[in-house]
Structure formats: C-alpha cells, structure tokens
Scaffold this motif. Structure first.
Motif, mmCIF file in Angstrom:
data_model
loop_
_atom_site.group_PDB
_atom_site.id
_atom_site.type_symbol
_atom_site.label_atom_id
_atom_site.label_comp_id
_atom_site.label_asym_id
_atom_site.label_seq_id
_atom_site.Cartn_x
_atom_site.Cartn_y
_atom_site.Cartn_z
ATOM 1 N N ALA A 22 0.853 -1.186 0.000
ATOM 2 C CA ALA A 22 0.000 0.000 0.000
ATOM 3 C C ALA A 22 0.891 1.238 0.000
ATOM 4 N N VAL A 23 0.438 2.280 -0.696
ATOM 5 C CA VAL A 23 1.248 3.497 -0.850
ATOM 6 C C VAL A 23 0.393 4.724 -0.559
ATOM 7 N N LEU A 24 0.932 5.643 0.241
ATOM 8 C CA LEU A 24 0.333 6.957 0.469
ATOM 9 C C LEU A 24 1.420 8.014 0.253
ATOM 10 N N GLY A 25 1.043 9.163 -0.297
ATOM 11 C CA GLY A 25 2.056 10.174 -0.542
ATOM 12 C C GLY A 25 1.480 11.573 -0.682
ATOM 13 N N ALA A 26 2.381 12.548 -0.661
ATOM 14 C CA ALA A 26 2.031 13.952 -0.874
ATOM 15 C C ALA A 26 3.175 14.617 -1.624
ATOM 16 N N THR A 27 2.822 15.511 -2.551
ATOM 17 C CA THR A 27 3.824 16.157 -3.401
ATOM 18 C C THR A 27 3.579 17.660 -3.442
ATOM 19 N N TYR A 28 4.673 18.418 -3.370
ATOM 20 C CA TYR A 28 4.624 19.873 -3.519
ATOM 21 C C TYR A 28 5.239 20.235 -4.865
ATOM 22 N N PHE A 29 4.500 21.015 -5.662
ATOM 23 C CA PHE A 29 4.977 21.455 -6.963
ATOM 24 C C PHE A 29 5.643 22.822 -6.817
ATOM 25 N N VAL A 30 6.952 22.868 -7.014
ATOM 26 C CA VAL A 30 7.685 24.127 -6.985
ATOM 27 C C VAL A 30 7.196 25.016 -8.129
ATOM 28 N N ASN A 31 7.006 24.395 -9.284
ATOM 29 C CA ASN A 31 6.366 25.033 -10.432
ATOM 30 C C ASN A 31 5.696 23.912 -11.228
ATOM 31 N N ALA A 32 5.331 24.174 -12.474
ATOM 32 C CA ALA A 32 4.613 23.168 -13.245
ATOM 33 C C ALA A 32 5.463 21.947 -13.567
ATOM 34 N N HIS A 33 6.780 22.052 -13.402
ATOM 35 C CA HIS A 33 7.679 20.966 -13.801
ATOM 36 C C HIS A 33 8.412 20.301 -12.626
ATOM 37 N N PHE A 34 8.862 21.078 -11.668
ATOM 38 C CA PHE A 34 9.691 20.533 -10.588
ATOM 39 C C PHE A 34 8.846 20.226 -9.353
ATOM 40 N N THR A 35 9.068 19.049 -8.785
ATOM 41 C CA THR A 35 8.287 18.597 -7.630
ATOM 42 C C THR A 35 9.196 18.035 -6.535
ATOM 43 N N VAL A 36 8.683 18.079 -5.314
ATOM 44 C CA VAL A 36 9.314 17.429 -4.169
ATOM 45 C C VAL A 36 8.210 16.676 -3.426
ATOM 46 N N GLY A 37 8.431 15.400 -3.174
ATOM 47 C CA GLY A 37 7.371 14.617 -2.557
ATOM 48 C C GLY A 37 7.868 13.636 -1.521
#
Length: 215
Positions: free
Chosen positions: A159-174
C-alpha cells in the motif's frame, strides 16, 4: 533482470486509465530521483536506518479536473541496518527491487505558470505497488538468526500513500510511505519445519523522499 510479466499489469492499468480520458488524450511523464529510508519488521532492529537510492521514470494519464493516475518504473533500494541500540549483532541487509507504484492523485491549490499553464501546488496520492526483488545481500551475523535469503519471496505487493509539492509546473518534491502486504519470509509457511519455524516473519516498509521533473 526482472521477469517480463512485471510489465503486463502496468500496461493494462495505463490502458484502462486512458479510456477514462477519451476526448482529452492528455498524457504526461517525467523522471524521479530520491532516497528510501527503510526497515524490516521482524529483523530485531528498530528504526528507518537503511538509506538507499530510488530513481526511475513516471507516466501520467490526466483524467478530469484535479485528478490523474500515475505509474512509475523505479529502481528501489530497500533493506535494514542495525544500530548500537539494537539487541543484536551489527548487520546490514541490502535489497534491490524493481518497483511499479500505481497511484491515484488528487491536486489542489491551483496556480498558473508564466505560459498560463494551470497546475496544482499540492498533490495527494494513494494506491498500490508491485515490486520484484532481483538482488539480496546480508551480513553473516544477520543470517545466523534469520531465514536464508534464498527462501525470501521475489514478489511483493504494498500500500502506498504520498504527498507532493509542486515548486512550479515541472519541478516537484514529494514524500511517500510504502508498507508491504506480503512478507519476504512467512514463518507460517514453515510450521512443520523444525528449523525454519523458529525464524521470525519478515515484512518491509519504507519512507521515500523524491524530487521529480515532469513534462
């Protein structure tokens, strides 16, 4: 090399998801790189002390507003490492997986980039993951008290749970949490074996911190 059948469920899920996007035909992709902090339940050690690389590629099917389905193809290093606080001899277990997470994602906090392209600053994810173990190694001190690695299961579902923050439309940190349904070694399968029935069952779980580039 991973078994070819690994890819069949992944292809099927992408096909089904694409049918929900008829009339839109919006697809995306990207690359991911990060680190896993993992441990094994049943190894007599505590803490997420084994750090390993995770890296690979992502495919995305955009559904209706705010929703998409993603499927990743990742190298995922996992395992366990004891510390001085654990009541066992020092050991390290290294596990190399081909991992395929399939996630339903929901975005919020809409923004627009300089090209007037809409995206969401936050994304919340949930789903399942299939992993194929292709390499395993452990210190002799670990193998004294645990079942041989040759008896460990090659296939794992999680099972997988996650959250991601988009710095802009291309770069993400999750950040992502993954917990296996299945056991690497299941003691209950060896109740009639005078030796193996004495070993603990082993199950893996880990946190991932990932950076991504989407296009």
């Amino acid at each position: 090399m991973a078994h070819p059948k690994v890819f069949l469920p992944a292809c099927g899920l992408i096909f089904l998801a694409s049918q929900s996007a008829v009339g839109q035909q919006r697809f995306g992709g990207g690359a991911l790189v990060g680190v896993n902090a993992s441990q094994l339940d049943g190894d007599q050690a505590a803490g997420y002390n084994k750090y390993s690389l995770c890296a690979g590629v992502r495919g995305i099917v955009y559904l209706e507003n705010k929703k998409n389905i993603s499927i990743d193809l990742l190298y995922s290093g996992q395992g366990s490492r004891s510390t001085d606080n654990d009541p066992v001899l020092p050991f390290t277990v290294k596990l190399d997986y081909l991992e395929i997470p399939v996630l339903f994602n929901y975005g919020d906090w809409e923004k627009k980039d300089r090209n007037n392209r809409a995206y969401y600053k936050l994304q919340f994810s949930g789903g399942i993951s299939y992993s194929r173990l292709f390499n395993a190694a452990a210190d002799p001190s670990f193998l004294i008290n645990h079942a041989p690695l040759t008896l460990w299961q090659k296939n794992s579902f999680s099972a997988v749970l996650g959250a991601t923050y988009f710095v802009n439309a291309h770069f993400t940190v999750g950040v992502k949490w993954t917990s296996a349904f299945t056991r690497l070694f299941n003691q209950n399968d060896y109740n009639n074996d005078p030796v193996l029935r004495n070993y603990n069952s082993i199950r893996g779980y880990f946190w991932s911190l990932q950076a991504g580039y989407l296009f």
